[in-house]
Motif scaffolding. Structure first.
Motif, PDB file in Angstrom:
ATOM      1  N   GLU A 129       0.829  -1.206   0.000  1.00 35.27           N
ATOM      2  CA  GLU A 129       0.000   0.000   0.000  1.00 35.27           C
ATOM      3  C   GLU A 129       0.864   1.258   0.000  1.00 35.27           C
ATOM      4  O   GLU A 129       0.473   2.286  -0.579  1.00 35.27           O
ATOM      5  N   ALA A 130       2.039   1.201   0.635  1.00 37.98           N
ATOM      6  CA  ALA A 130       2.948   2.348   0.615  1.00 37.98           C
ATOM      7  C   ALA A 130       3.470   2.586  -0.800  1.00 37.98           C
ATOM      8  O   ALA A 130       3.604   3.735  -1.247  1.00 37.98           O
ATOM      9  N   ILE A 131       3.738   1.518  -1.529  1.00 38.99           N
ATOM     10  CA  ILE A 131       4.180   1.625  -2.928  1.00 38.99           C
ATOM     11  C   ILE A 131       3.071   2.257  -3.769  1.00 38.99           C
ATOM     12  O   ILE A 131       3.314   3.151  -4.583  1.00 38.99           O
ATOM     13  N   ASP A 132       1.842   1.788  -3.543  1.00 41.60           N
ATOM     14  CA  ASP A 132       0.701   2.346  -4.285  1.00 41.60           C
ATOM     15  C   ASP A 132       0.529   3.832  -3.980  1.00 41.60           C
ATOM     16  O   ASP A 132       0.324   4.652  -4.888  1.00 41.60           O
ATOM     17  N   ALA A 133       0.613   4.188  -2.687  1.00 45.56           N
ATOM     18  CA  ALA A 133       0.375   5.572  -2.275  1.00 45.56           C
ATOM     19  C   ALA A 133       1.432   6.511  -2.839  1.00 45.56           C
ATOM     20  O   ALA A 133       1.159   7.687  -3.107  1.00 45.56           O
ATOM     21  N   THR A 137       5.502   2.699  -9.785  1.00 46.04           N
ATOM     22  CA  THR A 137       5.081   1.582 -10.619  1.00 46.04           C
ATOM     23  C   THR A 137       6.129   0.481 -10.558  1.00 46.04           C
ATOM     24  O   THR A 137       7.231   0.628 -11.082  1.00 46.04           O
ATOM     25  N   MET A 138       5.771  -0.605  -9.902  1.00 46.51           N
ATOM     26  CA  MET A 138       6.687  -1.732  -9.815  1.00 46.51           C
ATOM     27  C   MET A 138       6.545  -2.591 -11.066  1.00 46.51           C
ATOM     28  O   MET A 138       5.427  -2.889 -11.500  1.00 46.51           O
ATOM     29  N   PRO A 139       7.655  -2.988 -11.678  1.00 44.44           N
ATOM     30  CA  PRO A 139       7.544  -3.884 -12.833  1.00 44.44           C
ATOM     31  C   PRO A 139       6.722  -5.120 -12.489  1.00 44.44           C
ATOM     32  O   PRO A 139       6.829  -5.631 -11.357  1.00 44.44           O
ATOM     33  N   PRO A 140       5.897  -5.602 -13.395  1.00 42.15           N
ATOM     34  CA  PRO A 140       4.989  -6.714 -13.078  1.00 42.15           C
ATOM     35  C   PRO A 140       5.697  -7.935 -12.506  1.00 42.15           C
ATOM     36  O   PRO A 140       5.154  -8.625 -11.638  1.00 42.15           O
ATOM     37  N   GLU A 141       6.915  -8.204 -12.987  1.00 45.48           N
ATOM     38  CA  GLU A 141       7.601  -9.413 -12.547  1.00 45.48           C
ATOM     39  C   GLU A 141       8.439  -9.197 -11.280  1.00 45.48           C
ATOM     40  O   GLU A 141       9.003 -10.143 -10.736  1.00 45.48           O
ATOM     41  N   ALA A 142       8.507  -7.947 -10.790  1.00 41.01           N
ATOM     42  CA  ALA A 142       9.410  -7.650  -9.677  1.00 41.01           C
ATOM     43  C   ALA A 142       9.002  -8.363  -8.394  1.00 41.01           C
ATOM     44  O   ALA A 142       9.841  -8.946  -7.705  1.00 41.01           O
TER      45      ALA A 142
END
Length: 209
Positions: A129-133, A137-142
């Motif tokens: 949620e911290a990443i979202d906030a 954008t995290m790479p899909p495979e990360a």
């Protein structure tokens, strides 16, 4: 040994030993009189564990107590015992919090999503949620890549788990988690520097050019 001798053998001040006795972190000695008791090697070992959990482990007395209680009621290292050790290291989760997002991720990986691990699951949800906030954008495979790397780390670490006693197993898990996490982060940064250098640095020029 008397309490003064226990203090010398353990390196723990007498007043601190008496505090641990009052808080029921350290088991009582064998009374030899109304005001005297005898202690043995088990008290030295217990003090070593308490100091490790409170010191490098960074736990509070309130957190240490359930860990020690779990050790005292365990015959051998177990998944439940190690779960207690891990839970002591993270903030307690809101019992009403919806963890379905994390549950779905764990199920996709084939990892257990046990109720006893709710605190760690909530910690993962906090991170996501911290990443979202932050709008990152995290790479899909990360995320899957991190999971596979951590699975290898966990497999290696638990392969070296002490099996001679519950106390040593918990000490290994708690201290290994607290002390190794900065190590893992430092290695990650160094690895990124290495990969970045290989990817972006130009080819070495011949001598004399």
């Amino acid at each position: 040994m008397r309490i003064s001798e226990l203090s010398r053998a353990s390196g723990v001040p007498t007043a601190t030993i008496k505090y641990y006795l009052r808080e029921k972190l350290l088991h009582e000695g064998v009374l030899t009189s109304a005001t005297q008791a005898r202690y043995d090697r088990t008290h030295v070992d217990r003090l070593r564990l308490i100091r490790a959990l409170l010191g490098p482990g960074g736990l509070s007395v309130a957190k240490v107590r359930p860990v020690l209680e779990a050790i005292d009621h365990a015959d051998e290292p177990s998944n439940e015992l190690l779960g207690v050790a891990h839970c002591a290291l993270v903030a307690p989760a809101d019992p009403d919090r919806d963890l379905s997002r994390v549950t779905a991720i764990l199920q996709r990986w084939g990892w257990a999503a046990a109720a006893k691990d709710r605190d760690s699951q909530a910690a993962l949800l906090d991170a996501l949620e911290a990443i979202d906030a932050a709008g990152f954008t995290m790479p899909p495979e990360a995320l899957d890549g991190y999971a596979q790397a951590m699975l290898q780390v966990a497999t290696m670490e638990l392969a070296h788990l002490p099996t001679e006693s519950p106390a040593e197993a918990v000490r290994y898990v708690v201290l290994g988690t607290v002390l190794n996490e900065p190590l893992i982060l430092a290695l990650r940064r160094l690895a990124e520097q290495h990969v970045s250098t290989e990817r972006f640095a130009g080819p070495d020029l011949p001598d004399g050019d």
